[in-house]
Design an enzyme around this catalytic site. Structure first.
Site, PDB file in Angstrom:
ATOM      1  N   LYS A   1      -3.669  15.550  93.445  1.00 49.96           N
ATOM      2  CA  LYS A   1      -3.410  14.141  93.109  1.00 49.96           C
ATOM      3  C   LYS A   1      -4.719  13.410  92.817  1.00 49.96           C
ATOM      4  CE  LYS A   1       0.877  14.118  95.800  1.00 49.96           C
ATOM      5  NZ  LYS A   1       1.596  13.740  97.028  1.00 49.96           N
TER       6      LYS A   1
ATOM      7  N   GLN B   1       0.409  11.163 102.883  1.00 50.69           N
ATOM      8  CA  GLN B   1       0.963  12.486 102.628  1.00 50.69           C
ATOM      9  C   GLN B   1       1.816  12.945 103.814  1.00 50.69           C
ATOM     10  OE1 GLN B   1       0.733  13.986  99.695  1.00 50.69           O
ATOM     11  NE2 GLN B   1       1.808  15.852 100.269  1.00 50.69           N
TER      12      GLN B   1
ATOM     13  N   ASP C   1       4.924   5.990  96.238  1.00 45.83           N
ATOM     14  CA  ASP C   1       5.761   7.163  96.544  1.00 45.83           C
ATOM     15  C   ASP C   1       7.249   6.797  96.475  1.00 45.83           C
ATOM     16  OD1 ASP C   1       4.746   9.716  97.052  1.00 45.83           O
ATOM     17  OD2 ASP C   1       3.952   9.154  99.009  1.00 45.83           O
TER      18      ASP C   1
END
Ligand code: GUN
Length: 295
Positions: free
Chosen positions: A54, A98, A121
């Site tokens: 990412k 994460q 997200d």
């Protein structure tokens, strides 16, 4: 049957090129550089790899990125404090925490602490709720990426039977909602299967579009798939392998070699859904920077 491989890597790179061109335009117009931050807790091998990809992708498209690493034993309080700092940092347009998180941390509490405006997200209950209601929101990256792939390959979804295996908050649940929506990329009849589903094969064999997101390597075999089906493999389990330098290989949820010949379209692992997750996250961050979802 000749199947067509859905090349997620290629589509992801195309999307990243489009994003990079927009970033150039924004910068030329004197606007700030889009900025994505990521919080990585601990040293889980999979999470390390995903977050590194990412961050690397941010560089490639011209975004600013920040990686915040916290130790495995971090307290919930310290993690919440870090989330608040990013919420209040005007230079950060969007950020992710994460997952999975270590056991001492309540995952829901952390997700709910992220400002919905910066939740690129799309995990916050506000974004999930807005997605269900067809309101502007951040759609979580993997389902968004899958819908994009179906669109790019002109795969008809309207009126089709879509079977999703797996009901996770990250993929299965939002995927089932997106596919059933009254929008041009939805309009499927959706069956959501999970670990308690009886006669799973009866359901999967009637799927025109089969989305496999259960996280069990090579679980889906040829006898579970209808001739001509579109098969989307979301699985990325690391299994030990003596054949690779890293000592592991990524395995999908689908037994590719025997399933592919029955399909009209199928995604490989790696190179299918995985790269699309990253492109979608970048897309959401660009939307955040342009204040297009929460003006
Ligand atoms: N873990 C697995 N997939 C994801 C994702 O898309 N976002 C975050 N934050 N964690 C993940």
């Amino acid at each position: 049957m000749a199947f067509q491989l859905i090349d997620g890597k290629k589509i992801s790179l195309e999307l990243q090129d489009e994003i990079a061109a927009e970033v150039q335009k924004l910068k030329a117009a004197g606007m700030k550089t889009p900025h994505l931050a990521a919080i990585l807790v601990g040293n889980d091998g999979g999470s390390e790899t995903y977050v590194a990809s990412k961050i690397k992708a941010c560089e490639k498209v011209g975004f600013k990125s920040t990686l915040i690493r916290l130790p495995e034993y971090v307290t919930e309080e310290k993690l919440l404090q870090t989330v608040h700092e990013l919420n209040n940092d005007p230079d950060v347009d969007g950020f992710i925490v994460q997952l999975p998180l270590p056991r001492q941390i309540n995952e829901h509490k952390i997700i709910e602490a992220v400002k919905p405006e910066k939740d690129v997200d799309g995990f916050h209950p506000i974004n999930v709720g807005r997605m269900v209601l067809n309101l502007p929101c951040y759609v979580s990256a993997t389902p968004y990426g899958i819908v994009h792939l179906l669109h790019k390959y002109n795969i008809e979804t309207s009126g089709k039977h879509c079977v999703v295996i797996g009901r996770s908050h990250i993929v299965g649940s939002p995927m089932s909602i997106l596919m059933a929506k009254n929008t041009s990329l939805g309009n499927s009849t959706v069956t959501l299967c999970h670990s308690k589903t009886e006669n799973l094969k009866t359901h999967t064999r009637s799927a025109d579009i089969l989305i496999c997101a259960l996280g069990s390597p090579e679980f889906v075999t040829a006898d579970m798939v209808k001739e001509g089906a579109v098969v989307i493999d979301v699985g990325t389990t690391r299994v030990a392998s003596a054949e690779t330098k890293s000592g592991f290989k990524l395995k999908g949820d689908v037994k590719f070699d025997e399933v592919a010949p029955k399909c009209s379209y199928i995604t490989p692992v790696p190179g299918g859904v995985g790269p699309m997750t990253i492109a979608s996250l970048l897309k959401n961050t660009l939307l955040a920077a342009k204040r297009e979802v929460y003006p």
